[in-house]
Design a protein around this motif. Structure first.
Motif, PDB file in Angstrom:
ATOM      1  N   ALA A 210       0.847  -1.190   0.000  1.00 16.70           N
ATOM      2  CA  ALA A 210       0.000   0.000   0.000  1.00 16.70           C
ATOM      3  C   ALA A 210       0.882   1.238   0.000  1.00 16.70           C
ATOM      4  CB  ALA A 210      -0.919   0.009   1.217  1.00 16.70           C
ATOM      5  N   VAL A 211       0.435   2.270  -0.698  1.00 20.13           N
ATOM      6  CA  VAL A 211       1.094   3.573  -0.650  1.00 20.13           C
ATOM      7  C   VAL A 211       0.081   4.585  -0.143  1.00 20.13           C
ATOM      8  CG1 VAL A 211       2.803   3.119  -2.455  1.00 20.13           C
ATOM      9  CG2 VAL A 211       0.561   4.030  -3.086  1.00 20.13           C
ATOM     10  N   ALA A 212       0.569   5.562   0.626  1.00 18.17           N
ATOM     11  CA  ALA A 212      -0.299   6.552   1.254  1.00 18.17           C
ATOM     12  C   ALA A 212      -0.189   7.887   0.538  1.00 18.17           C
ATOM     13  CB  ALA A 212       0.077   6.720   2.726  1.00 18.17           C
ATOM     14  N   VAL A 213      -1.326   8.435   0.157  1.00 16.64           N
ATOM     15  CA  VAL A 213      -1.387   9.764  -0.439  1.00 16.64           C
ATOM     16  C   VAL A 213      -1.795  10.735   0.670  1.00 16.64           C
ATOM     17  CG1 VAL A 213      -2.491  11.243  -2.146  1.00 16.64           C
ATOM     18  CG2 VAL A 213      -1.970   8.861  -2.701  1.00 16.64           C
ATOM     19  N   GLU A 232       9.591   8.628  -3.226  1.00 12.10           N
ATOM     20  CA  GLU A 232       8.608   7.594  -2.925  1.00 12.10           C
ATOM     21  C   GLU A 232       7.469   8.170  -2.099  1.00 12.10           C
ATOM     22  OE1 GLU A 232      10.102   3.926  -1.309  1.00 12.10           O
ATOM     23  OE2 GLU A 232      12.113   4.252  -2.120  1.00 12.10           O
ATOM     24  N   LEU A 233       6.254   7.648  -2.321  1.00 12.47           N
ATOM     25  CA  LEU A 233       5.165   7.881  -1.392  1.00 12.47           C
ATOM     26  C   LEU A 233       5.414   7.047  -0.137  1.00 12.47           C
ATOM     27  CD1 LEU A 233       2.146   7.568  -3.856  1.00 12.47           C
ATOM     28  CD2 LEU A 233       2.777   9.646  -2.631  1.00 12.47           C
ATOM     29  N   PRO A 234       4.894   7.463   1.025  1.00 17.88           N
ATOM     30  CA  PRO A 234       4.965   6.574   2.179  1.00 17.88           C
ATOM     31  C   PRO A 234       4.261   5.269   1.849  1.00 17.88           C
ATOM     32  CG  PRO A 234       4.158   8.766   2.805  1.00 17.88           C
ATOM     33  CD  PRO A 234       4.152   8.707   1.303  1.00 17.88           C
ATOM     34  N   GLY A 235       4.839   4.170   2.277  1.00 16.12           N
ATOM     35  CA  GLY A 235       4.180   2.908   1.987  1.00 16.12           C
ATOM     36  C   GLY A 235       5.137   1.738   2.065  1.00 16.12           C
ATOM     37  N   GLY A 236       4.562   0.540   1.846  1.00 19.68           N
ATOM     38  CA  GLY A 236       5.360  -0.667   1.891  1.00 19.68           C
ATOM     39  C   GLY A 236       4.479  -1.896   1.782  1.00 19.68           C
ATOM     40  N   LYS A 237       5.068  -3.027   2.077  1.00 13.05           N
ATOM     41  CA  LYS A 237       4.340  -4.288   1.974  1.00 13.05           C
ATOM     42  C   LYS A 237       3.362  -4.453   3.126  1.00 13.05           C
ATOM     43  CE  LYS A 237       8.248  -6.541   1.790  1.00 13.05           C
ATOM     44  NZ  LYS A 237       9.245  -7.641   1.708  1.00 13.05           N
ATOM     45  N   ALA A 247      -2.095  -0.996   6.640  1.00 13.73           N
ATOM     46  CA  ALA A 247      -0.697  -1.002   6.206  1.00 13.73           C
ATOM     47  C   ALA A 247      -0.233   0.408   5.864  1.00 13.73           C
ATOM     48  CB  ALA A 247      -0.529  -1.923   4.997  1.00 13.73           C
ATOM     49  N   ALA A 248      -1.085   1.173   5.172  1.00 16.79           N
ATOM     50  CA  ALA A 248      -0.711   2.534   4.791  1.00 16.79           C
ATOM     51  C   ALA A 248      -0.515   3.416   6.015  1.00 16.79           C
ATOM     52  CB  ALA A 248      -1.784   3.128   3.875  1.00 16.79           C
ATOM     53  N   VAL A 249      -1.424   3.296   6.986  1.00 16.10           N
ATOM     54  CA  VAL A 249      -1.315   4.084   8.212  1.00 16.10           C
ATOM     55  C   VAL A 249      -0.060   3.701   8.991  1.00 16.10           C
ATOM     56  CG1 VAL A 249      -2.382   4.427  10.476  1.00 16.10           C
ATOM     57  CG2 VAL A 249      -3.772   4.574   8.396  1.00 16.10           C
ATOM     58  N   ARG A 250       0.211   2.404   9.086  1.00 16.60           N
ATOM     59  CA  ARG A 250       1.411   1.941   9.800  1.00 16.60           C
ATOM     60  C   ARG A 250       2.685   2.450   9.126  1.00 16.60           C
ATOM     61  NH1 ARG A 250       4.560  -1.890   8.320  1.00 16.60           N
ATOM     62  NH2 ARG A 250       2.982  -2.932   7.022  1.00 16.60           N
ATOM     63  N   GLU A 251       2.758   2.304   7.814  1.00 20.03           N
ATOM     64  CA  GLU A 251       3.943   2.738   7.094  1.00 20.03           C
ATOM     65  C   GLU A 251       4.133   4.255   7.203  1.00 20.03           C
ATOM     66  OE1 GLU A 251       6.327   1.153   5.672  1.00 20.03           O
ATOM     67  OE2 GLU A 251       5.592  -0.908   5.506  1.00 20.03           O
ATOM     68  N   ILE A 285      -3.902   4.454  -1.088  1.00 20.15           N
ATOM     69  CA  ILE A 285      -4.732   4.817   0.061  1.00 20.15           C
ATOM     70  C   ILE A 285      -4.670   6.324   0.284  1.00 20.15           C
ATOM     71  CG2 ILE A 285      -5.195   4.429   2.489  1.00 20.15           C
ATOM     72  CD1 ILE A 285      -5.517   1.927   0.756  1.00 20.15           C
ATOM     73  N   ARG A 286      -5.807   6.966   0.210  1.00 19.68           N
ATOM     74  CA  ARG A 286      -5.901   8.392   0.491  1.00 19.68           C
ATOM     75  C   ARG A 286      -6.158   8.566   1.985  1.00 19.68           C
ATOM     76  NH1 ARG A 286      -4.738  13.457   0.865  1.00 19.68           N
ATOM     77  NH2 ARG A 286      -6.302  14.988   0.227  1.00 19.68           N
ATOM     78  N   ILE A 287      -5.252   9.249   2.682  1.00 24.95           N
ATOM     79  CA  ILE A 287      -5.399   9.531   4.109  1.00 24.95           C
ATOM     80  C   ILE A 287      -5.840  10.980   4.244  1.00 24.95           C
ATOM     81  CG2 ILE A 287      -4.200   9.714   6.321  1.00 24.95           C
ATOM     82  CD1 ILE A 287      -2.477   7.360   5.462  1.00 24.95           C
ATOM     83  N   THR A 288      -7.038  11.175   4.752  1.00 26.20           N
ATOM     84  CA  THR A 288      -7.646  12.507   4.752  1.00 26.20           C
ATOM     85  C   THR A 288      -7.324  13.324   5.991  1.00 26.20           C
ATOM     86  OG1 THR A 288      -9.668  11.575   5.702  1.00 26.20           O
ATOM     87  CG2 THR A 288      -9.551  11.749   3.298  1.00 26.20           C
ATOM     88  N   THR A 289      -6.997  12.674   7.098  1.00 29.43           N
ATOM     89  CA  THR A 289      -6.707  13.380   8.342  1.00 29.43           C
ATOM     90  C   THR A 289      -5.485  12.759   8.998  1.00 29.43           C
ATOM     91  OG1 THR A 289      -9.071  13.806   8.672  1.00 29.43           O
ATOM     92  CG2 THR A 289      -7.633  14.105  10.575  1.00 29.43           C
ATOM     93  N   TRP A 290      -4.553  13.591   9.395  1.00 25.26           N
ATOM     94  CA  TRP A 290      -3.354  13.108  10.065  1.00 25.26           C
ATOM     95  C   TRP A 290      -2.901  14.133  11.101  1.00 25.26           C
ATOM     96  CZ3 TRP A 290       0.636  16.527   9.404  1.00 25.26           C
ATOM     97  CH2 TRP A 290       0.580  17.352   8.285  1.00 25.26           C
ATOM     98  N   SER A 291      -2.003  13.733  11.977  1.00 22.80           N
ATOM     99  CA  SER A 291      -1.481  14.633  12.995  1.00 22.80           C
ATOM    100  C   SER A 291      -0.007  14.325  13.214  1.00 22.80           C
ATOM    101  CB  SER A 291      -2.258  14.489  14.307  1.00 22.80           C
ATOM    102  OG  SER A 291      -2.138  13.167  14.813  1.00 22.80           O
TER     103      SER A 291
END
Length: 335
Positions: A210-213, A232-237, A247-251, A285-291
């Motif tokens: 997964a890769v995180a946008v 690279e976008l954040p992400g991994g296996k 997986a995207a959130v963890r990476e 994976i689109r992540i809409t909210t982060w901190s």
């Protein structure tokens, strides 16, 4: 002394501190390699500090916009150079503030002296400054280098890999020595086209990941400059039974220090290709909210993380294949 926070620089100048004074060798190089155009020229001095370089450029005939994000630096510059003519002092964060106050017709010369290593989003800022150069203009970066900097202060210097990266998108590059400082004279921005590249061959019969946008408040996209020399976008296996969203959130947390909940992560598409002959399925994976605060916890894998302007995504150079496959138009609609 790798300050990033504006308040730290504010205190630095308020305490009467500064930087190495502009040397005679630097003056001579600037006069020889970036003379004022016939009829006069306009210069932009980025990170002007107490104003020594800006005043010198004005003295040889440039009309100068001198910018710094520390009010205390500009206060000292105005006091120390009260008689200077041809300098406009501007309080501006070149990375984050609206640049509408800069001259709309561009500049014949842009200088960045002893400040480039302090930038967080170096590639984005350099691209934007290149767009402000007039035809025939030059961008000059004067910087310490690793070879001439004590080990404990190398966060304020550039290594050869970083110098290769910043000079790659220019038609003409001159590297000059200014008393153990590198003076890089860059002309003709020709930003490299984005190219899909792979990592080393993977193992196993198939691969899922997964890769995180992630975007900031200005709609810029987060990319990491890896030690393999690609973006690279954040992400991994994926790991075990976790979902693509998990997986995207963890990476994201492991690679950038930013935290998010899987409930704010949404799969927008799946990419299917192969990596060195091994089938690969990648969820975007689109992540809409982060901190959190952007950091670089995995220094063995990444040199740094930067926020990139949407319009510049087509010319950032080498990018890990799954990120290139995902259409740029998504970023525009997602922001």
């Amino acid at each position: 002394m790798g300050y990033i926070v504006r308040d730290q620089w504010q205190q630095h100048y308020a305490d009467g501190k500064g930087f190495r004074q502009l040397g005679e060798r630097e003056r001579a190089l600037l006069a020889e390699h970036t003379p004022v155009p016939d009829g006069g020229g306009r210069a932009l001095e980025v990170g002007c500090g107490a104003g020594g370089l800006a005043v010198y450029l004005a003295s040889i005939g440039y009309a100068v916009d001198a910018v710094d994000f520390a009010d205390s630096a500009l206060a000292r510059a105005r006091d120390d150079h009260a008689d200077a003519v041809g300098v406009r002092w501007i309080c501006l964060d070149i990375e984050r503030d609206d640049s509408a106050e800069l001259h709309e017709d561009g500049y014949d010369l842009i200088t960045m002296r002893l400040m480039y290593p302090f930038l967080r989003d170096r590639s984005r800022v350099l691209h934007a400054l290149g767009e402000r150069l007039r035809a025939g203009g030059a961008l000059v970066i004067i910087t310490p280098t690793i070879e001439h900097t004590p080990e404990g202060r190398r966060d304020i210097a550039l290594d050869e890999n970083e110098i290769r990266l910043l000079t790659a998108g220019w038609k003409q590059v001159e590297r000059l020595d200014a008393d153990k400082l590198a003076a890089l004279v860059l002309r003709g921005p020709c930003h490299a086209h984005t190219t899909a590249v792979e990592k080393r061959p993977t193992t196993g019969h198939a691969l899922t990941g997964a890769v995180a946008v992630v975007t900031d408040k200005a709609g810029r996209v987060l990319l990491g400059r890896s030690t393999r020399g690609m973006w690279e976008l954040p992400g991994g296996k994926t790991s075990g039974q976790e979902s693509f969203e998990q997986a995207a959130v963890r990476e994201l947390a492991e690679e950038t220090g930013l935290t998010a909940s899987a409930s704010n992560a949404y799969a927008v598409t799946m990419l299917v290709d192969d990596s060195h002959g091994v089938p690969r399925l990648t969820a975007v994976i689109r992540i809409t909210t982060w901190s959190g605060t952007l950091t670089n916890p995995e220094k063995r894998l990444f040199e740094r993380w930067e926020w990139h302007d949407l319009h510049a995504l087509a010319c950032v150079g080498d990018v890990f294949t799954p990120a290139v496959q995902f259409p740029v138009k998504f970023f525009c609609s997602a922001s």
